[in-house]
Design an enzyme around this catalytic site. Structure first.
Site, PDB file in Angstrom:
ATOM      1  N   ASP A 197       0.906  -1.280   0.002  1.00 34.79           N
ATOM      2  CA  ASP A 197      -0.010   0.047   0.128  1.00 34.79           C
ATOM      3  C   ASP A 197       0.974   1.316  -0.018  1.00 34.79           C
ATOM      4  O   ASP A 197       1.491   1.637   1.106  1.00 34.79           O
ATOM      5  CB  ASP A 197      -0.978  -0.035   1.198  1.00 34.79           C
ATOM      6  N   HIS A 198       1.080   1.853  -1.130  1.00 38.06           N
ATOM      7  CA  HIS A 198       2.161   2.810  -1.269  1.00 38.06           C
ATOM      8  C   HIS A 198       1.994   4.041  -0.410  1.00 38.06           C
ATOM      9  O   HIS A 198       2.871   5.051  -0.059  1.00 38.06           O
ATOM     10  CB  HIS A 198       2.693   3.242  -2.677  1.00 38.06           C
ATOM     11  N   HIS A 261      -5.604   2.773   0.988  1.00 44.79           N
ATOM     12  CA  HIS A 261      -5.170   3.908   1.370  1.00 44.79           C
ATOM     13  C   HIS A 261      -5.605   4.765   2.291  1.00 44.79           C
ATOM     14  O   HIS A 261      -4.953   5.079   3.669  1.00 44.79           O
ATOM     15  CB  HIS A 261      -4.905   4.917   0.211  1.00 44.79           C
TER      16      HIS A 261
HETATM   17  C1  BG6 Z   1      -3.678   4.529  -6.692  1.00 45.61           C
HETATM   18  C2  BG6 Z   1      -4.889   4.778  -7.269  1.00 45.61           C
HETATM   19  O1  BG6 Z   1      -3.224   3.509  -5.753  1.00 45.61           O
HETATM   20  O2  BG6 Z   1      -3.172   5.907  -5.959  1.00 45.61           O
HETATM   21  C3  BG6 Z   1      -4.928   5.885  -8.244  1.00 45.61           C
HETATM   22  O3  BG6 Z   1      -5.253   3.440  -8.130  1.00 45.61           O
HETATM   23  C4  BG6 Z   1      -4.538   7.183  -7.482  1.00 45.61           C
HETATM   24  O4  BG6 Z   1      -6.356   6.126  -8.538  1.00 45.61           O
HETATM   25  C5  BG6 Z   1      -3.224   6.851  -6.839  1.00 45.61           C
HETATM   26  O5  BG6 Z   1      -4.508   8.281  -8.295  1.00 45.61           O
HETATM   27  C6  BG6 Z   1      -2.752   8.317  -6.074  1.00 45.61           C
HETATM   28  O6  BG6 Z   1      -1.445   8.152  -5.608  1.00 45.61           O
HETATM   29  P1  BG6 Z   1      -0.676   9.287  -5.208  1.00 45.61           P
HETATM   30  O7  BG6 Z   1       0.653   8.625  -4.394  1.00 45.61           O
HETATM   31  O8  BG6 Z   1      -0.434  10.000  -6.182  1.00 45.61           O
HETATM   32  O9  BG6 Z   1      -1.309  10.005  -4.254  1.00 45.61           O
END
Ligand code: BG6
Length: 514
Positions: A197-198, A261
């Site tokens: 989960d980044h 997230h």
């Molecule tokens: C991803 C989603 O996990 O996270 C995307 O699938 C989203 O829809 C993205 O745009 C957002 O990540 P970050 O790091 O740019 O906030």
């Protein structure tokens, strides 16, 4: 070595001891590898943190040579590397990138992969650890895991480890997540499974625990006695660029962002202090938060607490944008939400009666993710008769996850002058000015952690399943009830539908202005 004073220090010192390994990326010709994974590994190399004898094998269907694969990745790295692109560093890094062509379901492809990995081991003079990274389309996860098991690649060579990293989406509901967890469990031990989960790799998300548990100031006030409400906003100005509409229309904001997230951020804000910082202690506490979420069962409960919406045509940053249903690869009759706002309650002693408001959406005015903790007003204000300048009198703690990472505290102060007028002022900590260096990208940290065997910042199977259990009830009310809650609308470039403002107004609150 000097004695360590607290477990945070110990944990930080233990970080990033990535062990020598070969990373096999499935779906290596996709956007994620080009935009995120390779630039992250390159930047880890630029910081000198890449383990020795490191190799990458890109596993994908298209026919191409190592040279063509490397040239495509180089192009991606030039565009996406956080610390720029150095020719010399790139050429030594790229020497260790290889391409392996195979269908995901073809047993012969895995036999050849094994031969390739064995050949690398012979060249090195010792067997390497193996990290299998599932970055393919989610439908391929199960076939790939089945093939890894059938070929025996899931078993590490003697004295080495074999681990798997799973990208999101991890299932699309509880049933599919369970089935995927079962296949993973048949192939790798849970301690060797890393569900990415980044958001957990973002510097400020990691700072939530430090802020809460390493400062004596906040924790005594971190409960329903002092906190009035908590808001988590994840706004994006992007829509369905780059052909994303096809995937997104099958997912929607709730599945794409909230189940993973946003629930991870919620857990970090609401969890009890873990007894130590081991992966399991932290995840034990996080999963308790998700399990304590008051379920929203049936269309009435969902309609009363959740607002879903799609954007209509509008403009973002002065550029005219089409509505969600007119986007490329989106069904013109789509009932998929591009925005969702929720009012949640966590049924624990700590959080009884405190609403947690979450909102996430595409084509909002800007990209910004933040958590704001709104404190209750003091029980008695001796200055009540004096003028309050500014629009709010509450103390607010704002944790900016991105961009402009930092933490701000809003407090009331006396305005200079003879009169006793009060004004809200901001005490602001900014990562960029305090530390002077850019934070590592989330994927740098997470890849290093997976190579070091630290699963703290990865989702455990029970976290994922409990999150889906909660989300499934909302999906059921939206898609399978006789009286489904409405799909609301907002102009692209606005802060969402008025129904979401109404959700807070009912409680005497309003969304924090970003
Ligand atoms: C991803 C989603 O996990 O996270 C995307 O699938 C989203 O829809 C993205 O745009 C957002 O990540 P970050 O790091 O740019 O906030």
């Amino acid at each position: 070595m000097a004695e360590l004073e607290n477990p945070f220090e110990e944990n930080l010192l233990n970080r990033n001891r990535a062990e020598p390994c070969t990373v096999v990326i499935f779906g290596a010709t996709g956007d994620l590898t080009n935009r995120k994974l390779i630039p992250a590994l390159y930047n880890v190399a630029a910081c000198g943190d890449l383990p020795p004898q490191f190799k990458v094998v890109g596993f994908a269907r298209r026919d191409k040579s190592d040279e063509v694969f490397r040239a495509e990745l180089e192009e991606g790295n030039r565009r996406n590397s956080r610390q720029g692109h150095d020719e010399e560093l790139w050429s030594s890094f790229a020497q260790n990138i290889h391409y392996h062509r195979s269908e995901f379901e073809d047993p012969a492809g895995y036999v050849r992969l094994k031969q390739l990995l064995d050949r690398f081991d012979r060249e090195r003079g010792a067997p390497a650890n193996r990290l299998f990274y599932l970055a393919s389309a989610p439908e391929a996860f199960v076939p790939i895991l089945d093939m890894l098991r059938a070929s025996g690649l899931n078993h590490a060579p003697q004295g080495r480890w074999a681990r798997v990293v799973c990208e999101k989406p991890f299932g699309k509901d509880l049933i599919t997540a369970r089935a995927l967890n079962d296949t993973v469990a048949a192939t790798f031990a849970e301690r060797d499974t890393y569900r990415i989960d980044h958001y957990l790799g973002k510097e400020t998300a990691q700072n939530i625990m430090v802020l809460r548990f390493a400062n004596a100031l906040f924790e005594p006030n971190w409960n329903s006695r002092y906190i009035d409400n908590v808001q988590i906003t994840c706004a994006e100005n992007l829509g369905m660029e780059g052909g994303r509409g096809g995937y997104y229309d099958t997912a929607g904001a709730l599945r794409d962002m909230v189940q993973n997230h946003l629930f991870q951020l919620l857990s970090l804000v609401a969890m009890e202090p873990p007894t130590d910082l081991s992966a399991d202690s932290v995840r034990d506490e996080k999963v308790k938060v998700i399990r304590a979420l008051r379920p929203l069962i049936g269309p009435e409960a969902v309609a009363a607490n959740v607002v879903r919406a799609q954007y209509a045509a509008g403009s973002v940053d002065g550029v005219a944008r089409v509505g969600y249903r007119q986007e490329d690869r989106v069904n013109p009759q789509s009932m998929t939400e591009a925005y969702v706002a929720l009012r949640l309650f966590i049924d624990t002693w700590r959080w009884q009666g405190v609403p947690f408001y979450i909102r996430v959406g595409k084509r909002l005015p800007k990209k910004a993710t933040e958590i704001s903790v709104h404190f209750k007003k003091p029980p008695q204000v001796p200055f009540a008769t004096r003028r309050l300048l500014g629009n709010s009198s509450e103390n607010t703690l704002v944790i900016r996850i991105q961009p402009d990472e930092g933490i701000a505290m809003r407090i009331l102060c006396k305005q200079p002058g003879q009169a006793l007028n009060m004004q809200q002022v901001k005490m602001d900590f900014r990562y960029s000015s305090s530390f002077g260096t850019a934070s590592p990208e989330a994927y740098e940290r997470l890849l290093l952690d997976a190579m070091a065997g630290d699963a703290t910042l990865f989702a455990r199977c029970d976290e994922v399943e409990n999150a889906w259990r909660f989300i499934d009830e909302i999906q059921r009310a939206w898609h399978y009830s006789d009286k489904p809650p409405p799909m609301c609308e907002y102009p692209a470039g606005s802060w969402g539908p008025r129904e979401a403002d109404e959700l807070l107004r009912q409680d005497g609150h309003q969304w924090r202005l970003l």
